[in-house]
Every structure is written in C-alpha cells, then in structure tokens.
Design an enzyme around this catalytic site. Structure first.
Site, PDB file in Angstrom:
ATOM      1  N   PHE A  37       0.845  -1.199   0.000  1.00  0.00           N
ATOM      2  CA  PHE A  37       0.000   0.000   0.000  1.00  0.00           C
ATOM      3  C   PHE A  37       0.873   1.239   0.000  1.00  0.00           C
ATOM      4  CE2 PHE A  37       0.279   1.733   4.368  1.00  0.00           C
ATOM      5  CZ  PHE A  37       0.981   0.725   4.987  1.00  0.00           C
ATOM      6  N   ALA A 152      10.097  -1.506   1.948  1.00  0.00           N
ATOM      7  CA  ALA A 152       8.935  -1.533   1.050  1.00  0.00           C
ATOM      8  C   ALA A 152       7.670  -1.489   1.915  1.00  0.00           C
ATOM      9  CB  ALA A 152       8.961  -2.809   0.216  1.00  0.00           C
ATOM     10  N   LYS A 153       6.621  -0.895   1.359  1.00  0.00           N
ATOM     11  CA  LYS A 153       5.384  -0.765   2.149  1.00  0.00           C
ATOM     12  C   LYS A 153       4.512  -2.016   1.975  1.00  0.00           C
ATOM     13  CE  LYS A 153       3.287   3.157   2.966  1.00  0.00           C
ATOM     14  NZ  LYS A 153       3.527   3.589   4.352  1.00  0.00           N
ATOM     15  N   ILE A 154       5.004  -3.101   2.535  1.00  0.00           N
ATOM     16  CA  ILE A 154       4.336  -4.399   2.449  1.00  0.00           C
ATOM     17  C   ILE A 154       3.363  -4.509   3.623  1.00  0.00           C
ATOM     18  CG2 ILE A 154       4.723  -6.898   2.579  1.00  0.00           C
ATOM     19  CD1 ILE A 154       7.590  -6.212   1.401  1.00  0.00           C
ATOM     20  N   TYR A 158       3.339  -4.485   8.775  1.00  0.00           N
ATOM     21  CA  TYR A 158       2.701  -3.515   9.679  1.00  0.00           C
ATOM     22  C   TYR A 158       2.156  -4.112  10.967  1.00  0.00           C
ATOM     23  CZ  TYR A 158       3.935   0.259   6.748  1.00  0.00           C
ATOM     24  OH  TYR A 158       4.697   1.185   6.098  1.00  0.00           O
TER      25      TYR A 158
END
Ligand code: PMP
Length: 296
Positions: A37, A152-154, A158
């Site tokens: 995202f 990386a926005k994996i 989160y």
C-alpha cells in the site's frame, strides 16, 4: 469515517461506490499480509488540488510490489490520472489517498497470479494531532531487514507497527520509538525520526527504516535552510542528550516531540530546527512554492 453511501472508490479498473465494492475472503493478502500500500496527501493549493509527490508515491508502490513478485497492472502515470479523477468524483481537495495492491484467492504461500488494485480517498486530519508528543521507547524492534523487505510498504510488515502503537497507547504515550535489531534508534511505527543536537540534525540511515518521501523532502528543505543533516546510527543515550526531535511522514507531515520516556527535551518545539522545517513544509505543500519540489 472513511466512506459514506456516496463515496466512489477505484477498484480494478472501475469507479464504483465504496458500499458496493466486493472482495474475495480467500485473498492471500487478507490472510498472510502479502500486499502493498501507500499513503499520499492532496492539498488545496493556489494552483488547485495537488497531490504532493504523487508520482514518487506510485513509483514506490510499483517498486514495493515488484519486491514481492507482484506486477501492478498500471503505470505510475495512469495511477496519477486515476487518482485525480477519484478526487474530482468525490469532490475532495484536502485528502488522504490510500492505494492498496492485494492478491486474489490462494491459501498456499506460493505466488498468486490475480492482482487487485483499490484506491480510496477521504478527509483525514494530521495523524498526530499536536506537536507535544510524549514518546516511549518501544519494547518492539523494527523488523529485521533479513526477515522481510523493510524498505517496502508491504502490508504484512505492519503488524510490528500495530503492536508498537498499541503498546504505547496502552501505557499512556502518544507514540512509540523503535530500535533496529542492532539496538540503534530507527523510527516510529509509521514515521521517520530526526533529532537535533547542538545545531545539527541527525536521522538514521537506510537499512532498517522505511525511507520516507517526507524524510527526503525534509532533508532537501534543511539544505535550503542551511541546516546540517547527518545520516548515521545513534543510541538511546545520545537521544536522551538531544535538544529536540520530530517525526516525518505523509499522514503526520512534521510533528514535534515533547518528551522521550517522560524526559522533556531541552528546547521548546517553537525554538527547534524541526519547527522551522515544519513551517516550511506546510508552506510548500499548501502555497505552491514548488520550484524544486515536483508536486506531481
Ligand atoms: N515509516 C513507515 C513504516 C511508514 O509506513 C511511513 C509512511 N506512513 C513512513 C515511515 C513515512 O513515509 P512517507 O514520508 O513516505 O509517508
């Protein structure tokens, strides 16, 4: 909060009502966190609605996806155009934009061929509502860069951010600060971190952090203000002796920190280098002072 009956979202090539968009409950992303995202902010500016560094955000989305073997079926350029149409359709000027790339049904851990994309936008105040943040040292560390791609926005990464945030809130703090696996200061669950000491700014280098687009912008702005920025690892002890500190991120923008583990920083927020950068950042994103900052 994120949508009403009228809200339009972009879903796999169509602009549809948020209340009518459907997804598959067997999505691999929903079960295992194999999605990507990003978060972008649009501002009402003198030049109309402008999404700050939108192309850079979409390039990151495409790059982050490639790291986990997902090919996004759009170019950054196409995603930029889709987003401006979405803002228009929802009559939004100041908005937070959330693209999500997620996978189709697959209960195994293997590659999934079906790739879905969802983009939504809503009005969202600054993530941190004030510049007097009480921050605690988290008992959680940033994910080990050898365990995942932490730059990386994996989505799956989160859970670490959620655990650290919830721990801080439960203990009465506004925010957490996480160390890296080597024991050095890294960042907050969703923002990058800077500290000020004797007129110099320090921020952790790439390696264990998510190198934010706001962090990069702040480094550029610091240069313009003739502020020295040093990228190096530093310890809790060094932070305890700092004059001030702040977080940076798209949702947060620039947010001042009042105390760390209940110990107040020496300087008042308004007297810090961070405050000057906060003011300058606000100016460039809202007043069209974009000479060196491509808005799109
Ligand atoms: N770190 C993490 C873990 C994030 O998710 C984000 C984005 N919210 C940031 C830092 C800041 O990145 P950016 O400035 O690109 O929004």
């Amino acid at each position: 909060m994120y949508y009403t009956k009228k809200t339009i979202v972009f879903h796999n090539g169509n602009f549809v009502k948020a209340t009518e968009a459907k997804t598959d409950l067997f999505s691999q992303t929903l079960h295992y966190g194999s999605g990507v995202f990003d978060g972008i902010r649009a501002y009402e500016t003198v030049a109309g609605t402008q999404a700050f560094k939108i192309r850079e955000h979409y390039e990151r989305l495409i790059k982050s996806s490639a790291r986990i073997h997902i090919k996004v079926p759009y170019t950054a350029e196409e995603l930029v155009n889709i987003t401006y149409r979405l803002l228009e359709d929802n009559k939004l000027d100041n908005a937070y934009i959330r693209p999500l790339v997620y996978l189709g049904p697959n209960m195994r851990l293997t590659k999934t061929n079906e790739v879905n994309i969802f983009i939504s936008a809503w009005k969202w105040p600054r993530y941190q509502l004030n510049d007097q943040l009480d921050v605690m040292l988290s008992s959680f560390q940033r994910p080990n860069p050898k365990a995942s791609y932490v730059d990386a926005k994996i989505t799956g990464n989160y859970i670490n951010s959620i655990l650290a945030t919830q721990e801080a809130k439960l203990k009465g703090f506004d925010e957490a600060l996480l160390l890296d696996s080597g024991g050095f200061i890294a960042q907050s669950p969703g923002d990058n971190f800077f500290m000020e000491k004797d007129g110099v700014l320090f921020t952790p280098p790439e390696g264990h952090i998510l190198p934010g687009i706001t962090r990069k912008t702040i480094k550029q702005l610091a240069k313009e203000l003739d502020f020295e920025v040093v990228e190096r690892l530093f310890t809790v002890q060094e932070l305890e002796a700092a004059d001030g500190a702040f977080f940076t991120g798209t949702a947060t923008e620039v947010a001042g920190i009042k105390s760390f583990n209940h110990q107040a920083f020496k300087k008042k927020w308004e007297d810090t280098m961070g405050y000057q950068l906060f003011t300058k950042y606000k100016q460039i994103v809202t007043h069209g002072e974009y000479d060196s900052y491509s808005i799109i």
